[in-house]
Design a protein around this motif. Structure first.
Motif, short mmCIF file in Angstrom:
data_model
loop_
_atom_site.label_atom_id
_atom_site.label_comp_id
_atom_site.label_asym_id
_atom_site.label_seq_id
_atom_site.Cartn_x
_atom_site.Cartn_y
_atom_site.Cartn_z
N MET A 155 37.16 27.94 47.91
CA MET A 155 37.73 28.33 49.20
C MET A 155 39.09 27.66 49.34
O MET A 155 39.25 26.51 48.94
N PRO A 158 42.73 25.49 55.11
CA PRO A 158 43.66 26.10 56.07
C PRO A 158 45.10 25.58 55.96
O PRO A 158 46.03 26.24 56.41
N TYR A 194 56.09 9.85 53.12
CA TYR A 194 55.38 9.22 54.23
C TYR A 194 53.90 9.05 53.92
O TYR A 194 53.08 8.91 54.81
N PHE B 6 59.56 5.61 62.14
CA PHE B 6 58.42 6.53 62.09
C PHE B 6 57.59 6.13 60.89
O PHE B 6 57.79 6.61 59.79
N ASN B 8 54.48 5.31 58.16
CA ASN B 8 53.54 6.19 57.47
C ASN B 8 52.27 6.45 58.26
O ASN B 8 51.79 7.57 58.33
N TYR B 11 52.76 8.76 61.12
CA TYR B 11 53.01 10.12 60.64
C TYR B 11 51.73 10.80 60.18
O TYR B 11 51.45 11.94 60.53
N LYS B 12 50.93 10.06 59.43
CA LYS B 12 49.66 10.62 58.94
C LYS B 12 48.75 11.00 60.11
O LYS B 12 48.08 12.03 60.08
N TYR B 14 49.76 11.77 63.13
CA TYR B 14 50.36 12.93 63.78
C TYR B 14 50.01 14.21 63.01
O TYR B 14 49.61 15.22 63.59
N VAL B 15 50.14 14.16 61.67
CA VAL B 15 49.82 15.34 60.84
C VAL B 15 48.35 15.68 60.98
O VAL B 15 47.97 16.84 61.13
N ILE B 18 47.69 17.70 64.12
CA ILE B 18 48.15 19.09 64.25
C ILE B 18 47.66 19.97 63.11
O ILE B 18 47.91 21.17 63.10
N MET B 19 46.96 19.37 62.14
CA MET B 19 46.43 20.16 61.01
C MET B 19 45.47 21.24 61.50
O MET B 19 44.62 20.96 62.34
N PRO B 20 45.61 22.47 60.99
CA PRO B 20 44.59 23.47 61.34
C PRO B 20 43.24 23.06 60.74
O PRO B 20 43.18 22.56 59.63
N ARG B 21 42.19 23.25 61.50
CA ARG B 21 40.86 22.84 61.04
C ARG B 21 40.10 24.00 60.42
O ARG B 21 40.27 25.15 60.82
N THR B 22 39.25 23.68 59.47
CA THR B 22 38.32 24.68 58.95
C THR B 22 37.31 24.98 60.06
O THR B 22 36.83 24.06 60.71
N THR B 27 32.09 28.88 58.37
CA THR B 27 31.90 28.65 56.93
C THR B 27 30.44 28.28 56.62
O THR B 27 29.92 28.69 55.59
N PHE B 88 35.20 33.32 50.68
CA PHE B 88 34.63 33.22 52.02
C PHE B 88 33.27 32.54 52.04
O PHE B 88 32.83 32.06 53.08
N GLY B 90 32.29 29.89 50.07
CA GLY B 90 32.36 28.44 49.84
C GLY B 90 31.19 27.93 49.03
O GLY B 90 30.87 28.48 47.97
#
Lengths: 337, 151
Positions: A155, A158, A194, B6, B8, B11-12, B14-15, B18-22, B27, B88, B90
């Motif tokens: 898979m 995202p 980073y 800023f 590490n 930043y991690k 923050y990322v 905002i990361m899109p989640r599975t 699933t 699809f 998995g």
């Protein structure tokens, strides 16, 4: 001429005279289909391996750009290019039949802008007359190198991006008529890391480097955002683009309305590819077919073209290292601006 | 963008935010359904063999079922269908024996271009190798424990 530690200004108007690009079948279905003149109907391009297919795409665009600009390979003084495969084999093997003086470079997906930056500097200084820049990537050859076998039933996460299949080449030289888009500034990026370790989230790994390069460009040249019509990034993808906008907003540059990412745009027709396209060919295809056209017609007067690269290797990743990012930029102006 | 402004960790974080989640619910359901279908197919094959060859021993029937499922997994891989299921499904299509067949067949196809020895034979187990090694090591450990406790 030196402007700052990162940025220099071209003095003698090195121009992008001619471009050529060939797109893969999936790219051809996308939003840029009306701009792509050449494309593959079959991603093997009649070859028995994907590596050879990638190489053939390069050979095709090199021949095509020579033909379009009515030059022989003997008229070209330097060829600068690179790709994503180990030991940049696509480029080195593609160029062997042309006997053109050759510089192989590597900045992952930022290779195309790096090539343009160097080629324009050589043309600007008069060291070289005609320079060709070229890059390529192919989904199937990149997938094998960086990830899993193609037929393995896994898979995609995202955050992942899809490597663009295609190749692009351009000729940089000076013309008498001065009717071609020309390079005005170049900003050499530095490696920024980073600590992102997720190889399925390269947008987040590259965005800080991209923000760093754009920030230095504006700081050193003293230009403002209104001096550009578009800030075009290479292959940050949707997530990476959002991060870039956030990072630059923190520095006081609100690029939201004028930003465009080649990778994010190229697959808007296929949302299942998640964050969009990546790969050295993403920026080359969109610049050669779309942006070059817009600049030539004067629809865009000035663009800042920033290609981003994730300088990872599977070996470093398996050894637990994070992903270093790089971004180089060139400011390209339409003929009359 | 200087490092001190800023760091590490920030930043991690923050990322990460905002990361899109599975979509785990989706699933999980897909994995359950597809994994279930594969198991049902296996059960059907099992029952058909038992009905056709009633004199076969139970272990022999199970071996035939495994063989057929491995063949099906490899066949679907070879005709380029199994990876589409995996996109699809998995774990639903990775965990059953058909997924194991897929993990051996797919590198064999992929590295065919480097020839039989350096390609197919040496790369065939790049994905499945760790599973086999882990399986063997675990069986040895369990065997030793069994020898001490059960012996």
């Amino acid at each position: 001429m030196r402007i700052g530690r990162h940025t220099f200004e071209y003095q003698n108007r090195p121009e992008v005279i001619e471009t050529s690009a060939i797109a893969g079948p999936q790219e051809m279905d996308g939003p840029f289909k009306n701009y792509f003149k050449y494309y593959l109907t079959d991603d093997t391009f009649g070859q028995d391996t994907f590596e050879k297919a990638e190489r053939e795409m390069m050979v095709f665009v090199i021949k095509n750009v020579l033909e379009k600009s009515k030059l022989n390979s003997a008229d070209v003084d330097v060829f600068i290019g690179g790709d994503l495969l180990n030991q940049i084999i696509s480029t080195s093997y593609a160029i062997r039949q042309f006997s053109i003086p050759y510089l192989g470079i590597y900045s992952a997906c930022a290779t195309y802008v790096e090539a343009m930056l160097i080629a324009a500097a050589m043309v600007d200084s008069g060291f070289r007359k005609n320079a060709i820049c070229c890059t390529s990537s192919h989904f199937s050859s990149a997938e094998r190198q960086y990830r899993f076998p193609l037929e393995l039933g896994t898979m995609r996460t995202p955050g992942s991006q899809w490597t663009v299949s295609g190749s692009g080449a351009c000729l940089i030289s000076k013309s008498k008529e001065k009717k071609y888009p020309y390079l005005k500034y170049a900003t050499i990026g530095r490696v920024v890391d980073y600590g992102i370790e997720d190889t399925n989230n390269m947008g987040a790994a590259m965005a800080p480097a991209c923000a760093d390069t754009i920030y230095h460009h504006f700081k050193e040249t003293g230009l403002t955002l209104s001096d550009y019509d578009k800030i075009v990034t290479g292959d940050l993808g949707i997530l990476g683009s959002n991060i870039l906008i956030d990072l630059l907003a923190e520095k006081g540059y609100d690029i939201g309305g004028m930003h465009m990412d080649c990778g994010a745009e190229i697959y808007t027709h296929k949302p299942r590819l998640h964050q969009g396209g990546s790969g050295a060919a993403a920026s080359a295809l969109v610049f050669n077919c779309f942006l070059f056209d817009k600049l030539l017609k004067g629809e865009y007067r000035r663009i800042l073209f920033v290609a981003t690269g994730a300088l990872l290797s599977p070996t470093a990743t398996f050894q637990g290292d994070s992903i270093p990012g790089i971004a180089h930029s060139v400011a390209i102006h339409a003929p009359n601006y | 963008m200087q490092r001190q402004n800023f760091d590490n960790k920030a930043y991690k974080e923050y990322v990460h935010n905002i990361m899109p989640r599975t979509n785990h619910l989706k699933t999980l359901i897909m994995a359950f359904v597809v994994g279930g279908i594969i198991c049902i197919i296996g059960q059907i094959i099992h029952d058909v063999i038992r009905a056709l060859f009633p004199y076969l021993e139970r272990d022999a029937v199970n071996s035939y079922v495994t063989l057929i499922m491995i063949f099906l997994g490899s066949f679907l891989t070879a005709i380029g269908v199994y990876d589409d299921i995996g996109k699809f499904a998995g774990a639903g299509s990775i965990v059953p024996i058909t997924g194991f067949a897929n993990s051996v067949t797919s590198p064999a196809i992929e590295y065919k271009s480097e020839g039989v020895i350096y390609g197919i034979e040496s790369k065939m187990f790049v994905v499945a190798g760790p599973i086999i090694v882990t399986g063997i090591v675990c069986s040895v450990i369990v065997g030793i424990i069994y020898l001490i406790i059960g012996g």
